[in-house]
Scaffold this active site. Structure first.
Site, PDB file in Angstrom:
ATOM      1  N   LEU A 181     -32.087 -13.232  -6.636  1.00 58.47           N
ATOM      2  CA  LEU A 181     -30.987 -13.126  -7.603  1.00 58.47           C
ATOM      3  C   LEU A 181     -30.183 -11.857  -7.371  1.00 58.47           C
ATOM      4  CD1 LEU A 181     -32.776 -14.342 -10.868  1.00 58.47           C
ATOM      5  CD2 LEU A 181     -31.135 -15.604  -9.458  1.00 58.47           C
ATOM      6  N   VAL A 183     -25.462 -12.756  -4.319  1.00 60.04           N
ATOM      7  CA  VAL A 183     -25.175 -14.155  -4.009  1.00 60.04           C
ATOM      8  C   VAL A 183     -25.870 -15.083  -4.999  1.00 60.04           C
ATOM      9  CG1 VAL A 183     -25.324 -15.984  -2.287  1.00 60.04           C
ATOM     10  CG2 VAL A 183     -24.784 -13.650  -1.579  1.00 60.04           C
ATOM     11  N   GLY A 184     -27.155 -14.802  -5.290  1.00 62.09           N
ATOM     12  CA  GLY A 184     -27.877 -15.649  -6.240  1.00 62.09           C
ATOM     13  C   GLY A 184     -27.216 -15.669  -7.596  1.00 62.09           C
ATOM     14  N   ALA A 210     -19.557 -34.128  -7.160  1.00 67.43           N
ATOM     15  CA  ALA A 210     -20.892 -34.467  -6.671  1.00 67.43           C
ATOM     16  C   ALA A 210     -21.352 -35.841  -7.143  1.00 67.43           C
ATOM     17  CB  ALA A 210     -21.893 -33.411  -7.126  1.00 67.43           C
ATOM     18  N   VAL A 222     -23.478 -18.697   8.191  1.00 68.81           N
ATOM     19  CA  VAL A 222     -22.482 -18.268   9.180  1.00 68.81           C
ATOM     20  C   VAL A 222     -21.114 -18.202   8.522  1.00 68.81           C
ATOM     21  CG1 VAL A 222     -21.359 -18.782  11.380  1.00 68.81           C
ATOM     22  CG2 VAL A 222     -23.787 -19.307  11.073  1.00 68.81           C
ATOM     23  N   GLY A 273     -19.308  -0.070   0.704  1.00 69.33           N
ATOM     24  CA  GLY A 273     -20.246  -1.169   0.600  1.00 69.33           C
ATOM     25  C   GLY A 273     -20.098  -2.219   1.672  1.00 69.33           C
ATOM     26  N   LYS A 296     -25.809 -15.460  14.143  1.00 72.11           N
ATOM     27  CA  LYS A 296     -24.805 -16.476  13.816  1.00 72.11           C
ATOM     28  C   LYS A 296     -24.366 -17.240  15.064  1.00 72.11           C
ATOM     29  CE  LYS A 296     -23.146 -13.563  10.041  1.00 72.11           C
ATOM     30  NZ  LYS A 296     -22.063 -12.660   9.585  1.00 72.11           N
TER      31      LYS A 296
END
Length: 429
Positions: A12, A15-16, A34, A134, A189, A207
């Site tokens: 978390l 990104v999480g 979806a 990637v 950062g 990648k």
């Protein structure tokens, strides 16, 4: 009502938490696309009490991330822990053993263990998805796996690390040296406290190995990627490249042919009229050349919570639709094992930079080494002395075998005339 796709998330971080925010913000739109809702039902991270800017109290908490793979309430597991081995790999294995689909942004794990995981997913009849591994939010994996599936790809190459591209483009714009811009990138950062993974080219190599497998239908072969980063690029290289009509970019490049699979991450001089020369900042861009579709350019944000979360959720939407498909665009048993190509057989032009002692005979020594190795010189330029009794000498070669350039540099190794290691950059042709 159609049953929701139930998601468990391990990790978390930015990104999480971004995945949760994205599903919260666009949940209705995502459900329409979806064909059913996508719901987070369980999470795992190192610190339960940490404020991540999202409400995680509504989800089941699991202390052991590997146990998420066996969570009875989840249909699919999202891994955002990172690392090629350890808990991330154990979680992937436990997820497939439990018959759950698996989504990851972990390029290191896919580069090292992708073939094993693809086979496990096929055996369990579930999905393995890694669009976010990637180029962040840029849909290059989907583009190669699906959009260009009917094409024979001649080569795939591009700018695969945003940190390096930020540093090089800032050096280019402001004439500053590498160490100075790296410190700025760390402060903003864009670079880690230990930036070696990025600036030494390892991240880009992970990648590239994934892209090469998708593009050429070959077994992933990260160990065969030749890697050189940007640590030794100096402001004089940037200025000299500009004077010659080029810009310096760290490129990953892969080609497959009769001589084997060629994979390399290396600083390149990119012609000013090429699209990659105009990719600046922390941006990724990938070029794929197909025999019917021509040149495809994928470009966009290569990192960050929003773009990476977007790629993760796009994979979840595919799974919700029942769009699994093989991880590498063809069944893992069909992936060809190709030997690494001999880089010495490649032909191209080179940029060579030497820091040399300012004395008579140095240019003749360098020119003789080039002559003896069979390197044809297109141009040789000597710049004025630095204040330390050194001068910069740059050479651009005519097209020829890379083996000859390597032999010339070997001849000069240990020469008292050289004040430092030579810099060799390939010229993108």
């Amino acid at each position: 009502m159609t049953q929701p796709l139930r998601v468990a998330i391990a990790g978390l971080g930015t990104v999480g938490a971004g995945v949760i925010r994205l599903i919260d913000a666009n949940g209705e739109l995502i459900a329409r696309r979806a064909g059913r809702p996508i719901e987070v039902v369980a999470v795992s991270a190192r610190d339960r009490a940490k404020d991540r800017g999202v409400d995680i109290a509504r989800f089941a908490w699991v202390d052991d991330p590997v146990a998420l793979g066996r969570h009875e309430g989840a249909d699919v597991v999202v891994e955002l822990i990172g690392g090629s081995d350890g808990p991330a790999l154990a979680l992937a294995r436990s997820s497939f053993a439990a018959g759950k689909s698996f989504v990851t942004a972990n390029k290191a794990m896919i580069a090292h263990h992708g073939l094993e995981l693809a086979r496990a997913a096929e055996d369990a009849d579930v999905a393995l998805k890694f669009e976010a591994a990637v180029a962040g939010g840029v849909p290059v994996i989907k583009g190669l796996r699906e959009g260009a599936a009917a094409n024979e790809i001649a080569r795939v190459y591009g700018i695969l690390n945003g940190t390096c591209n930020f540093i090089l483009s800032r050096m280019e714009a402001e004439g500053r040296d590498f160490a100075d811009v790296l410190a700025e990138a760390q402060a903003k950062g864009f670079a880690e406290a230990d930036p070696s993974f990025d600036i030494d080219g390892v991240d880009a190599a992970h990648k590239l190995s994934i892209l090469a497998s998708l593009a050429f239908g070959t077994s992933p072969a990260f160990g065969d990627v030749a890697i050189t980063g940007i640590r030794h690029v100096i402001a004089a290289d940037i200025a000299e490249a500009a004077a010659l009509g080029y810009r310096v970019r760290l490129l990953g490049l892969a080609e497959a042919g009769a001589g084997g699979l060629f994979q390399r991450v290396h600083p390149h001089l990119v012609p000013i009229d090429h699209p990659l020369a105009h990719v600046t900042g922390a941006t990724n861009a990938v070029v794929a050349e197909g025999n019917f579709v021509g040149r495809l350019l994928f470009q966009g944000a290569g990192a960050g919570d929003g773009p990476t979360a977007s790629a993760v959720v796009a994979d979840l939407i595919d799974i919700a639709r029942g769009e699994f498909g093989p991880a590498y665009a063809m069944p893992s048993a069909s992936l060809a094992a190709q030997p690494p190509a001999d880089p010495g057989e490649r032909r191209g032009r080179a940029y060579l930079r030497f820091a040399v002692v300012d004395k008579v005979g140095v240019l003749a020594e360098i020119a003789a080494a080039m002559r003896d190795a069979g390197v044809s010189i297109e141009s040789l330029i000597q710049r004025g002395a630095t204040g330390e009794g050194e001068v910069i000498v740059t050479i651009v070669t005519h097209e020829g075998p890379e083996r000859c350039v390597a032999q010339a540099l070997d001849k000069l190794t240990g020469s008292p005339s050289l004040a430092g290691r030579p810099m060799w950059m390939h010229i993108l042709g």
